[in-house]
Design a protein around this motif. Structure first.
Motif, short mmCIF file in Angstrom:
data_model
loop_
_atom_site.label_atom_id
_atom_site.label_comp_id
_atom_site.label_asym_id
_atom_site.label_seq_id
_atom_site.Cartn_x
_atom_site.Cartn_y
_atom_site.Cartn_z
N SER A 257 47.64 73.47 -60.85
CA SER A 257 49.06 73.64 -60.48
C SER A 257 49.39 75.11 -60.24
CB SER A 257 49.96 73.09 -61.60
OG SER A 257 49.78 71.71 -61.75
N ILE A 258 48.87 75.98 -61.10
CA ILE A 258 49.13 77.41 -60.93
C ILE A 258 48.49 77.92 -59.64
CG2 ILE A 258 48.72 79.70 -61.93
CD1 ILE A 258 48.86 78.33 -64.69
N GLY A 259 47.28 77.45 -59.36
CA GLY A 259 46.61 77.85 -58.12
C GLY A 259 47.37 77.41 -56.89
N LEU A 260 47.89 76.19 -56.90
CA LEU A 260 48.69 75.71 -55.77
C LEU A 260 49.96 76.53 -55.60
CD1 LEU A 260 48.32 71.85 -56.29
CD2 LEU A 260 47.28 73.22 -54.46
N ASP A 313 45.94 88.99 -68.04
CA ASP A 313 45.58 89.09 -66.63
C ASP A 313 46.42 88.15 -65.77
OD1 ASP A 313 43.96 90.18 -64.54
OD2 ASP A 313 42.83 88.30 -64.50
N ALA A 314 46.86 87.03 -66.36
CA ALA A 314 47.67 86.07 -65.62
C ALA A 314 48.97 86.69 -65.12
CB ALA A 314 47.97 84.85 -66.49
N LEU A 315 49.46 87.71 -65.81
CA LEU A 315 50.69 88.38 -65.38
C LEU A 315 50.54 89.02 -64.00
CD1 LEU A 315 51.76 90.12 -68.72
CD2 LEU A 315 52.97 88.24 -67.56
N PHE A 316 49.31 89.36 -63.62
CA PHE A 316 49.05 90.03 -62.35
C PHE A 316 48.49 89.06 -61.30
CE2 PHE A 316 48.48 92.93 -65.92
CZ PHE A 316 49.42 93.91 -65.62
N THR A 321 42.08 86.26 -54.75
CA THR A 321 41.12 87.11 -55.45
C THR A 321 41.45 87.20 -56.94
OG1 THR A 321 40.77 88.45 -53.46
CG2 THR A 321 40.10 89.42 -55.56
N ASP A 322 42.73 87.36 -57.26
CA ASP A 322 43.15 87.40 -58.66
C ASP A 322 42.79 86.11 -59.37
OD1 ASP A 322 44.27 89.89 -58.20
OD2 ASP A 322 46.26 89.07 -57.75
N PHE A 323 42.97 84.99 -58.67
CA PHE A 323 42.66 83.68 -59.26
C PHE A 323 41.17 83.53 -59.53
CE2 PHE A 323 42.14 79.04 -59.29
CZ PHE A 323 43.19 78.66 -60.12
N TRP A 324 40.36 84.03 -58.60
CA TRP A 324 38.91 83.98 -58.80
C TRP A 324 38.49 84.79 -60.02
CZ3 TRP A 324 35.12 81.02 -57.16
CH2 TRP A 324 35.28 80.30 -55.97
N VAL A 325 39.06 85.97 -60.17
CA VAL A 325 38.74 86.81 -61.33
C VAL A 325 39.11 86.09 -62.62
CG1 VAL A 325 39.33 88.95 -62.55
CG2 VAL A 325 38.98 88.97 -60.06
N LEU A 326 40.28 85.48 -62.63
CA LEU A 326 40.73 84.74 -63.81
C LEU A 326 39.79 83.57 -64.11
CD1 LEU A 326 43.31 85.29 -65.53
CD2 LEU A 326 44.32 83.31 -64.40
N GLN A 385 58.43 81.86 -62.61
CA GLN A 385 57.09 82.38 -62.30
C GLN A 385 56.05 81.65 -63.16
OE1 GLN A 385 56.29 84.72 -60.04
NE2 GLN A 385 58.41 85.18 -59.43
N SER A 386 55.15 80.90 -62.50
CA SER A 386 54.12 80.17 -63.26
C SER A 386 53.12 81.12 -63.91
CB SER A 386 53.39 79.18 -62.35
OG SER A 386 52.77 79.85 -61.27
N ARG A 387 52.94 82.30 -63.32
CA ARG A 387 52.00 83.26 -63.92
C ARG A 387 52.53 83.77 -65.26
NH1 ARG A 387 53.72 88.50 -62.48
NH2 ARG A 387 55.43 88.49 -60.96
N ILE A 388 53.85 83.90 -65.38
CA ILE A 388 54.43 84.29 -66.66
C ILE A 388 54.32 83.13 -67.65
CG2 ILE A 388 56.53 85.06 -67.84
CD1 ILE A 388 57.39 86.42 -65.26
N GLY A 389 54.48 81.92 -67.13
CA GLY A 389 54.28 80.74 -67.98
C GLY A 389 52.88 80.69 -68.55
N ALA A 390 51.88 80.99 -67.70
CA ALA A 390 50.49 81.01 -68.16
C ALA A 390 50.28 82.10 -69.20
CB ALA A 390 49.55 81.20 -66.98
N ALA A 391 50.88 83.27 -68.97
CA ALA A 391 50.73 84.38 -69.91
C ALA A 391 51.33 84.05 -71.27
CB ALA A 391 51.38 85.63 -69.34
N SER A 392 52.33 83.17 -71.30
CA SER A 392 52.98 82.82 -72.57
C SER A 392 52.04 82.11 -73.53
CB SER A 392 54.21 81.94 -72.31
OG SER A 392 53.83 80.65 -71.85
#
Length: 416
Positions: A257-260, A313-316, A321-326, A385-392
């Motif tokens: 879901s975050i990737g989409l 890292d999810a915050l960024f 490319t960021d998704f691959w690193v994660l 922001q789903s990236r902030i959700g992931a960071a939580s």
């Protein structure tokens, strides 16, 4: 450390059912079910809801039954029978998925729920066999090898499925013919690689069989619950495990879901999934080596810290490319944290009652990814922001880290 024949046979059960995990549960059946359900007039929203209900029901049934089934398996001769019985149900039902007529989506769900029972129930007894095939010194390496080869087996099974798809020209992944080939392949893969554990692995620690094993099993489970304070280290570990494994599972289940959300297409997401599995293979084994050189506790602490870095890292997270690193970071520690948690727990439990205690371990594993998705959902809605959700999710890892770190101080004795 070289594994003997019995230990390799145990390892290859993880390899055996890995085809089910990646082909049936993750990659193919969700798409196949939505295709046939919507083709029968079910709305997209209802199809998604029914799929969710089926997964929840299968998980709930296994979780409720796990301690009782584990307690029953502790009696001499029962563990192998129960493993065989549940694995057989899983294999037969997986093959059955390929035989259900496309219009019978209700039966597809029923058979899938039964396959989940077989798969999850079999894993309960497989996990508890760890105490039979290894001693405390070997446990980390063997558990890690099991997870590592499980990831590798899943990748190979899925690649074989993709080869069958393209060489026979079946077309897109949503094709009904392709999906049925996948279900059959997962079942056959499971059957073939189940044979070694069936022939070579034996229950070495057990309780004497009573005249009423069913009633005695229930009584033992309730007695364990009432006297949990006698197992303080084990109880505190389960609390810590529930917190951090909730974060681990949530990252895995919410990744798509975050990737989409950041614009990654479904084909790339499947490729990412395969890469995570490939990375997890050597790193799972590496964590076993690391635990042997340091301690199991140190290995788990390092893995939790890696996951805290993943949350940061999810915050960024803004690009592919960021998704691959994660994803690669997840692959480095996903198998390791699970493998060392299993071996750490395996050393804490009374060996003759390992299945009963792994039943409680199984409950927490099944109910993990409960708090995490809710936390991600709330934070995502609040921030947009789903990236902030992931960071939580870092909250869960911090709680798990603190509790796990304090276990030696909260208990009289501890395992390293």
């Amino acid at each position: 450390m070289k594994l003997n024949k019995e230990q390799w046979s145990w390892v290859f059960y993880d390899w055996a059912n890995s085809g089910y995990g990646i082909i049936v549960t993750t990659a193919v059946l969700p798409i196949y079910f939505k295709t046939v359900a919507e083709g029968s007039g079910v709305t997209a929203a209802n199809a998604t809801a029914y799929w969710g209900y089926a997964n929840s029901l299968g998980t709930l049934l296994v979780a409720i039954l796990a301690p009782f089934l584990g307690a029953l398996a502790d009696y001499q001769g029962f563990k192998k029978r129960l493993l065989t019985g549940f694995a057989t149900v899983g294999m037969v039902m997986t093959l059955g998925l390929a035989l259900v007529p496309a219009a019978q989506w209700q039966w597809l769900l029923v058979i899938y729920i039964l396959s989940v029972l077989g798969y999850s129930g079999g894993n309960l007894f497989y996990d508890s066999f760890l105490t039979d095939v290894s001693d405390d010194q070997q446990m980390d390496r063997i558990s890690s090898t099991g997870y590592g080869f499980g990831y590798l087996g899943g990748v190979i099974a899925f690649l074989l499925f993709m080869v069958l798809q393209f060489t026979h020209g079946f077309g897109r992944l949503s094709s009904l013919a392709v999906a049925r080939w996948g279900f059959a392949l997962a079942a056959i893969w499971w059957i073939i690689f189940f044979i070694p554990i069936l022939r070579n692995v034996h229950q070495r620690h057990s309780l004497s069989v009573t005249r009423a094993p069913l009633r005695q099993s229930w009584q033992r489970v309730w007695a364990t619950v009432r006297h949990l304070r006698q197992h303080q280290q084990l109880a505190w570990f389960l609390v810590a495990y529930f917190c951090y494994i909730d974060g681990v599972d949530t990252i895995f289940t919410m990744a798509t879901s975050i990737g989409l959300d950041i614009g990654i297409d479904s084909t790339t997401l499947i490729l990412v999934l395969l890469v995570v599995q490939l990375v997890a293979f050597p790193f799972s084994i590496f964590y076993g080596w690391l635990a042997n050189k340091t301690s199991t506790r140190t290995g788990i602490l390092i893995a939790i810290i890696v996951y805290l870095l993943i949350c940061a890292d999810a915050l960024f997270l803004r690009s592919t490319t960021d998704f691959w690193v994660l994803a690669v970071l997840v692959g480095t520690s996903q198998g390791g944290i699970q493998a060392l948690s299993r071996s750490y727990f395996g050393r804490l439990v009374p060996k003759e009652r390992s299945s009963e205690f792994f039943g409680f371990y199984n409950i927490l594993g099944k109910f993990s990814a409960v708090l995490g998705p809710v936390l991600v959902g709330i934070v995502t809605q609040m921030t947009g922001q789903s990236r902030i959700g992931a960071a939580s999710l870092s909250i869960l890892f911090v709680i798990g880290l603190v509790i796990f770190w304090l276990i030696p101080k909260m208990t009289a004795d501890h395992a390293e």
